[in-house]
Design a protein around this motif. Structure first.
Motif, PDB file in Angstrom:
ATOM      1  N   GLU A  17      15.802  46.419  37.897  1.00  0.00           N
ATOM      2  CA  GLU A  17      14.764  45.843  37.035  1.00  0.00           C
ATOM      3  C   GLU A  17      13.708  46.878  36.679  1.00  0.00           C
ATOM      4  O   GLU A  17      13.265  46.951  35.531  1.00  0.00           O
ATOM      5  CB  GLU A  17      14.127  44.635  37.717  1.00  0.00           C
ATOM      6  N   VAL A  18      13.303  47.677  37.646  1.00  0.00           N
ATOM      7  CA  VAL A  18      12.299  48.718  37.379  1.00  0.00           C
ATOM      8  C   VAL A  18      12.873  49.766  36.430  1.00  0.00           C
ATOM      9  O   VAL A  18      12.211  50.177  35.479  1.00  0.00           O
ATOM     10  CB  VAL A  18      11.811  49.371  38.691  1.00  0.00           C
ATOM     11  N   ILE A  19      14.103  50.178  36.678  1.00  0.00           N
ATOM     12  CA  ILE A  19      14.739  51.166  35.792  1.00  0.00           C
ATOM     13  C   ILE A  19      14.811  50.617  34.374  1.00  0.00           C
ATOM     14  O   ILE A  19      14.476  51.311  33.409  1.00  0.00           O
ATOM     15  CB  ILE A  19      16.144  51.542  36.308  1.00  0.00           C
ATOM     16  N   ALA A  20      15.230  49.371  34.222  1.00  0.00           N
ATOM     17  CA  ALA A  20      15.350  48.757  32.891  1.00  0.00           C
ATOM     18  C   ALA A  20      13.994  48.687  32.194  1.00  0.00           C
ATOM     19  O   ALA A  20      13.913  48.877  30.976  1.00  0.00           O
ATOM     20  CB  ALA A  20      15.973  47.374  33.008  1.00  0.00           C
ATOM     21  N   SER A  21      12.940  48.426  32.946  1.00  0.00           N
ATOM     22  CA  SER A  21      11.610  48.337  32.325  1.00  0.00           C
ATOM     23  C   SER A  21      11.089  49.709  31.913  1.00  0.00           C
ATOM     24  O   SER A  21      10.291  49.819  30.986  1.00  0.00           O
ATOM     25  CB  SER A  21      10.610  47.670  33.276  1.00  0.00           C
ATOM     26  N   GLU A  22      11.554  50.745  32.573  1.00  0.00           N
ATOM     27  CA  GLU A  22      11.100  52.105  32.282  1.00  0.00           C
ATOM     28  C   GLU A  22      11.979  52.815  31.252  1.00  0.00           C
ATOM     29  O   GLU A  22      11.540  53.724  30.589  1.00  0.00           O
ATOM     30  CB  GLU A  22      11.091  52.933  33.571  1.00  0.00           C
ATOM     31  N   GLN A  23      13.247  52.430  31.189  1.00  0.00           N
ATOM     32  CA  GLN A  23      14.218  53.074  30.308  1.00  0.00           C
ATOM     33  C   GLN A  23      14.876  52.007  29.441  1.00  0.00           C
ATOM     34  O   GLN A  23      15.868  51.416  29.858  1.00  0.00           O
ATOM     35  CB  GLN A  23      15.288  53.789  31.137  1.00  0.00           C
ATOM     36  N   PRO A  24      14.336  51.733  28.278  1.00  0.00           N
ATOM     37  CA  PRO A  24      14.936  50.701  27.444  1.00  0.00           C
ATOM     38  C   PRO A  24      16.411  50.988  27.167  1.00  0.00           C
ATOM     39  O   PRO A  24      16.818  52.130  27.060  1.00  0.00           O
ATOM     40  CB  PRO A  24      14.120  50.760  26.151  1.00  0.00           C
ATOM     41  N   GLY A  25      17.166  49.953  27.085  1.00  0.00           N
ATOM     42  CA  GLY A  25      18.600  50.088  26.836  1.00  0.00           C
ATOM     43  C   GLY A  25      19.339  48.987  27.566  1.00  0.00           C
ATOM     44  O   GLY A  25      18.776  47.956  27.907  1.00  0.00           O
ATOM     45  N   SER A  26      20.566  49.230  27.825  1.00  0.00           N
ATOM     46  CA  SER A  26      21.418  48.228  28.436  1.00  0.00           C
ATOM     47  C   SER A  26      21.039  47.949  29.880  1.00  0.00           C
ATOM     48  O   SER A  26      20.764  48.859  30.657  1.00  0.00           O
ATOM     49  CB  SER A  26      22.867  48.711  28.331  1.00  0.00           C
ATOM     50  N   SER A  27      21.019  46.660  30.240  1.00  0.00           N
ATOM     51  CA  SER A  27      20.757  46.303  31.638  1.00  0.00           C
ATOM     52  C   SER A  27      21.927  46.736  32.511  1.00  0.00           C
ATOM     53  O   SER A  27      21.739  47.031  33.692  1.00  0.00           O
ATOM     54  CB  SER A  27      20.489  44.812  31.789  1.00  0.00           C
ATOM     55  N   LEU A  28      23.115  46.809  31.924  1.00  0.00           N
ATOM     56  CA  LEU A  28      24.274  47.303  32.671  1.00  0.00           C
ATOM     57  C   LEU A  28      24.034  48.740  33.120  1.00  0.00           C
ATOM     58  O   LEU A  28      24.305  49.104  34.260  1.00  0.00           O
ATOM     59  CB  LEU A  28      25.542  47.215  31.823  1.00  0.00           C
ATOM     60  N   ARG A  29      23.493  49.529  32.239  1.00  0.00           N
ATOM     61  CA  ARG A  29      23.195  50.931  32.562  1.00  0.00           C
ATOM     62  C   ARG A  29      22.181  51.023  33.706  1.00  0.00           C
ATOM     63  O   ARG A  29      22.358  51.807  34.636  1.00  0.00           O
ATOM     64  CB  ARG A  29      22.675  51.607  31.298  1.00  0.00           C
ATOM     65  N   ALA A  30      21.136  50.211  33.659  1.00  0.00           N
ATOM     66  CA  ALA A  30      20.125  50.210  34.723  1.00  0.00           C
ATOM     67  C   ALA A  30      20.728  49.763  36.047  1.00  0.00           C
ATOM     68  O   ALA A  30      20.449  50.350  37.101  1.00  0.00           O
ATOM     69  CB  ALA A  30      18.954  49.308  34.333  1.00  0.00           C
ATOM     70  N   ARG A  31      21.562  48.731  36.007  1.00  0.00           N
ATOM     71  CA  ARG A  31      22.210  48.248  37.240  1.00  0.00           C
ATOM     72  C   ARG A  31      23.156  49.299  37.800  1.00  0.00           C
ATOM     73  O   ARG A  31      23.248  49.490  39.015  1.00  0.00           O
ATOM     74  CB  ARG A  31      22.947  46.935  36.989  1.00  0.00           C
ATOM     75  N   ALA A  32      23.866  49.994  36.925  1.00  0.00           N
ATOM     76  CA  ALA A  32      24.795  51.036  37.373  1.00  0.00           C
ATOM     77  C   ALA A  32      24.042  52.183  38.042  1.00  0.00           C
ATOM     78  O   ALA A  32      24.442  52.648  39.117  1.00  0.00           O
ATOM     79  CB  ALA A  32      25.623  51.552  36.197  1.00  0.00           C
ATOM     80  N   VAL A  33      22.955  52.629  37.447  1.00  0.00           N
ATOM     81  CA  VAL A  33      22.171  53.711  38.052  1.00  0.00           C
ATOM     82  C   VAL A  33      21.639  53.267  39.416  1.00  0.00           C
ATOM     83  O   VAL A  33      21.735  54.013  40.398  1.00  0.00           O
ATOM     84  CB  VAL A  33      21.016  54.158  37.125  1.00  0.00           C
ATOM     85  N   ALA A  34      21.113  52.055  39.503  1.00  0.00           N
ATOM     86  CA  ALA A  34      20.613  51.553  40.785  1.00  0.00           C
ATOM     87  C   ALA A  34      21.724  51.519  41.829  1.00  0.00           C
ATOM     88  O   ALA A  34      21.542  51.959  42.969  1.00  0.00           O
ATOM     89  CB  ALA A  34      20.010  50.158  40.612  1.00  0.00           C
ATOM     90  N   ARG A  35      22.877  51.028  41.444  1.00  0.00           N
ATOM     91  CA  ARG A  35      24.003  50.946  42.382  1.00  0.00           C
ATOM     92  C   ARG A  35      24.454  52.339  42.818  1.00  0.00           C
ATOM     93  O   ARG A  35      24.703  52.586  43.988  1.00  0.00           O
ATOM     94  CB  ARG A  35      25.174  50.192  41.773  1.00  0.00           C
ATOM     95  N   PHE A  36      24.582  53.260  41.870  1.00  0.00           N
ATOM     96  CA  PHE A  36      25.050  54.607  42.196  1.00  0.00           C
ATOM     97  C   PHE A  36      24.052  55.337  43.091  1.00  0.00           C
ATOM     98  O   PHE A  36      24.446  56.019  44.034  1.00  0.00           O
ATOM     99  CB  PHE A  36      25.317  55.415  40.930  1.00  0.00           C
ATOM    100  N   VAL A  37      22.761  55.201  42.802  1.00  0.00           N
ATOM    101  CA  VAL A  37      21.749  55.878  43.618  1.00  0.00           C
ATOM    102  C   VAL A  37      21.740  55.325  45.037  1.00  0.00           C
ATOM    103  O   VAL A  37      21.744  56.082  46.009  1.00  0.00           O
ATOM    104  CB  VAL A  37      20.349  55.767  42.967  1.00  0.00           C
ATOM    105  N   LEU A  38      21.712  54.010  45.159  1.00  0.00           N
ATOM    106  CA  LEU A  38      21.672  53.429  46.506  1.00  0.00           C
ATOM    107  C   LEU A  38      22.985  53.639  47.241  1.00  0.00           C
ATOM    108  O   LEU A  38      22.987  53.871  48.458  1.00  0.00           O
ATOM    109  CB  LEU A  38      21.297  51.953  46.436  1.00  0.00           C
ATOM    110  N   GLY A  39      24.097  53.597  46.535  1.00  0.00           N
ATOM    111  CA  GLY A  39      25.370  53.923  47.165  1.00  0.00           C
ATOM    112  C   GLY A  39      25.399  55.373  47.602  1.00  0.00           C
ATOM    113  O   GLY A  39      25.941  55.711  48.663  1.00  0.00           O
ATOM    114  N   GLY A  40      24.794  56.239  46.796  1.00  0.00           N
ATOM    115  CA  GLY A  40      24.696  57.651  47.160  1.00  0.00           C
ATOM    116  C   GLY A  40      23.859  57.856  48.408  1.00  0.00           C
ATOM    117  O   GLY A  40      24.180  58.696  49.259  1.00  0.00           O
ATOM    118  N   LEU A  41      22.796  57.087  48.524  1.00  0.00           N
ATOM    119  CA  LEU A  41      21.973  57.155  49.739  1.00  0.00           C
ATOM    120  C   LEU A  41      22.811  56.768  50.949  1.00  0.00           C
ATOM    121  O   LEU A  41      22.766  57.427  51.995  1.00  0.00           O
ATOM    122  CB  LEU A  41      20.761  56.239  49.601  1.00  0.00           C
TER     123      LEU A  41
END
Length: 115
Positions: free
Chosen positions: A62-86
């Motif tokens: 949600e924070v990524i989507a609010s900061e980077q307009p575009g697809s919510s799928l893209r924001a969810r993917a970045v969140a998933r990849f970052v946290l999975g990377g952690l």
């Protein structure tokens, strides 16, 4: 992330925040080192730790989507990849280097990593 310095992009802010987290640092405290080793060695505990990260995925997206307009799928993917990377990085011998490599892969893409 919302209070990041002017000019710092979202992925840089996430990386800086998570690199400051003690889960990415090599444990110095012997009890914490034992604790993280126990989690790494126990599949059920590793899964539980992963589920704890998953709980934060939606909020981060949600924070990524609010900061980077575009697809919510893209924001969810970045969140998933970052946290999975952690999650992946904290089971590596050099957690910080592993997390940086994962963020670099996310930022630059698979094709630019020479693979």
């Amino acid at each position: 992330m919302r209070d990041r310095p002017a000019g710092q992009d979202v992925l840089d802010a996430i990386e800086a925040h998570l690199l400051a987290d003690r889960l990415v640092h090599d444990p110095v405290d012997p009890q914490f080192r034992e604790f993280t080793a126990m989690i790494a060695a126990t599949p059920a505990l590793r899964e539980y730790a992963r589920r704890m990260l998953d709980r934060h995925e939606e909020a981060l997206a949600e924070v990524i989507a609010s900061e980077q307009p575009g697809s919510s799928l893209r924001a969810r993917a970045v969140a998933r990849f970052v946290l999975g990377g952690l999650d992946l990085a904290r089971h590596e011998p050099d957690r910080r280097a592993a997390f940086r490599e994962i963020v670099r892969l996310l930022r630059e893409g698979w094709g630019s990593t020479g693979h």
